[in-house]
Write an enzyme that holds these catalytic residues in place. Sequence first.
Site, mmCIF file in Angstrom:
data_model
loop_
_atom_site.group_PDB
_atom_site.id
_atom_site.type_symbol
_atom_site.label_atom_id
_atom_site.label_comp_id
_atom_site.label_asym_id
_atom_site.label_seq_id
_atom_site.Cartn_x
_atom_site.Cartn_y
_atom_site.Cartn_z
ATOM 1 N N SER A 129 0.812 -1.214 0.000
ATOM 2 C CA SER A 129 0.000 0.000 0.000
ATOM 3 C C SER A 129 0.850 1.272 0.000
ATOM 4 O O SER A 129 1.777 1.425 0.795
ATOM 5 C CB SER A 129 -0.928 0.022 1.223
ATOM 6 O OG SER A 129 -1.652 1.240 1.260
ATOM 7 N N SER B 60 -0.754 4.178 0.371
ATOM 8 C CA SER B 60 -1.637 5.162 1.018
ATOM 9 C C SER B 60 -0.890 6.119 1.946
ATOM 10 O O SER B 60 -1.172 7.330 1.936
ATOM 11 C CB SER B 60 -2.745 4.450 1.803
ATOM 12 O OG SER B 60 -3.650 3.835 0.932
ATOM 13 N N LYS C 263 -13.328 -5.269 3.878
ATOM 14 C CA LYS C 263 -14.306 -4.245 3.477
ATOM 15 C C LYS C 263 -15.744 -4.596 3.848
ATOM 16 O O LYS C 263 -16.552 -3.710 4.107
ATOM 17 C CB LYS C 263 -14.199 -3.973 1.978
ATOM 18 C CG LYS C 263 -12.886 -3.318 1.593
ATOM 19 C CD LYS C 263 -12.855 -2.873 0.142
ATOM 20 C CE LYS C 263 -11.540 -2.165 -0.156
ATOM 21 N NZ LYS C 263 -11.531 -1.516 -1.459
ATOM 22 N N GLY D 156 -13.318 -7.827 -2.060
ATOM 23 C CA GLY D 156 -12.733 -6.486 -1.975
ATOM 24 C C GLY D 156 -13.533 -5.408 -2.654
ATOM 25 O O GLY D 156 -14.633 -5.040 -2.240
ATOM 26 N N ASN E 258 -14.485 -16.295 -10.663
ATOM 27 C CA ASN E 258 -13.642 -16.314 -9.467
ATOM 28 C C ASN E 258 -13.182 -17.741 -9.218
ATOM 29 O O ASN E 258 -13.903 -18.692 -9.507
ATOM 30 C CB ASN E 258 -14.444 -15.804 -8.255
ATOM 31 C CG ASN E 258 -13.562 -15.512 -7.061
ATOM 32 O OD1 ASN E 258 -12.670 -14.668 -7.134
ATOM 33 N ND2 ASN E 258 -13.795 -16.205 -5.957
ATOM 34 N N LYS F 32 -18.230 -17.628 -4.273
ATOM 35 C CA LYS F 32 -18.119 -16.207 -3.924
ATOM 36 C C LYS F 32 -18.677 -15.329 -5.044
ATOM 37 O O LYS F 32 -19.324 -14.311 -4.790
ATOM 38 C CB LYS F 32 -16.662 -15.843 -3.639
ATOM 39 C CG LYS F 32 -16.125 -16.452 -2.351
ATOM 40 C CD LYS F 32 -14.703 -15.993 -2.062
ATOM 41 C CE LYS F 32 -14.203 -16.576 -0.755
ATOM 42 N NZ LYS F 32 -12.813 -16.162 -0.455
ATOM 43 N N VAL G 229 -6.938 -3.311 -11.048
ATOM 44 C CA VAL G 229 -7.095 -2.428 -9.887
ATOM 45 C C VAL G 229 -5.781 -2.297 -9.122
ATOM 46 O O VAL G 229 -5.609 -1.364 -8.329
ATOM 47 C CB VAL G 229 -8.214 -2.906 -8.932
ATOM 48 C CG1 VAL G 229 -9.555 -2.932 -9.643
ATOM 49 C CG2 VAL G 229 -7.893 -4.249 -8.325
ATOM 50 N N TYR H 182 -2.085 -1.212 -8.408
ATOM 51 C CA TYR H 182 -1.289 -0.064 -8.856
ATOM 52 C C TYR H 182 0.182 -0.206 -8.472
ATOM 53 O O TYR H 182 1.015 0.601 -8.893
ATOM 54 C CB TYR H 182 -1.859 1.243 -8.272
ATOM 55 C CG TYR H 182 -1.900 1.269 -6.764
ATOM 56 C CD1 TYR H 182 -0.810 1.708 -6.016
ATOM 57 C CD2 TYR H 182 -3.025 0.835 -6.075
ATOM 58 C CE1 TYR H 182 -0.839 1.718 -4.629
ATOM 59 C CE2 TYR H 182 -3.064 0.826 -4.700
ATOM 60 C CZ TYR H 182 -1.972 1.271 -3.972
ATOM 61 O OH TYR H 182 -1.997 1.265 -2.596
ATOM 62 N N GLY I 293 -4.465 0.567 -11.664
ATOM 63 C CA GLY I 293 -5.412 1.165 -10.725
ATOM 64 C C GLY I 293 -4.928 2.414 -10.013
ATOM 65 O O GLY I 293 -5.552 2.836 -9.027
#
Length: 273
Positions: A14, A16, A65, A128, A149, A154, A219, A221, A242
């Site tokens: 991440s 972030s 999530k 997710g 999937n 799922k 998605v 990155y 992403g």
Amino acid sequence: MKKYLVIGNPIEHSLSPQLHNYWLKKNNINAVYDKKKLNSDDLKDLIFKVKSKEISGINITVPFKKEVISYLDKLTFDAEATQSVNTILLVNDNIIGHNTDISGFKSAIKDTKYNFVGKKILILGAGGVVPSIIFALYKMKVSSITLTNRTKIKAEYLQNFYNSDTIEKNGWNKIKVVDWGEVPEFDMIINATSVGLNNNDNLDQDFSKIGKNKFFYDVIYNPKETNFLKKGKDLGNKTENGKKMFIFQAAEAFKIWHDIKPKIDDEVIKLLD
């Protein structure tokens, strides 16, 4: 000093903290943003820290999530509609769950100038961010969505979740599910799995017969070009990672927490290269 976190498992990839700490500094906000790897058993204690104001806000990524919802007091419309939360904060002693993935995905696609109207979409993955992507795609008037999937049940859960009143109310076409490895006709394919976070990851999908002029979207990155995107490019297709989605959804979370819309410019884009 206020404290913010992104949680997930895995979380090492991440970026972030780089992004949020950059915006915090640019906007002279006395706060710090960090990342933390958690297990499901840690969620209750973490949410208590938000309730006690030890932590001011949290971003949630895979695989929490949906799981985090049971610990929250209220959900926004988008979070409720998708049963997916990626941003939380405390408001009047209530912990509110937001979903900024929907607007993040829509803004990222708008940035590519790609026209979704009437397009056939194939999504790889069912956890997710997938509920948010499905919701955004329908809003952008795609003609069909197919899910696949590795664990088929799922994908079927998501199929049943959306193939209900929501589908009928809005006049959307029902979601289809196909076996993993089956590649139906599509205009755009989205990798929404975590396969690709490691450079040697492969999805084990055969795209040799799909033709050209498709759109491969990942998605992920970091790394910025997964094997999925390399394969799409080698076959003569448009590709996009992403990163823009990540930036746009992060900017929305930043605004929720600080009531400031952070600037997205070339410096921010290069920050994540």
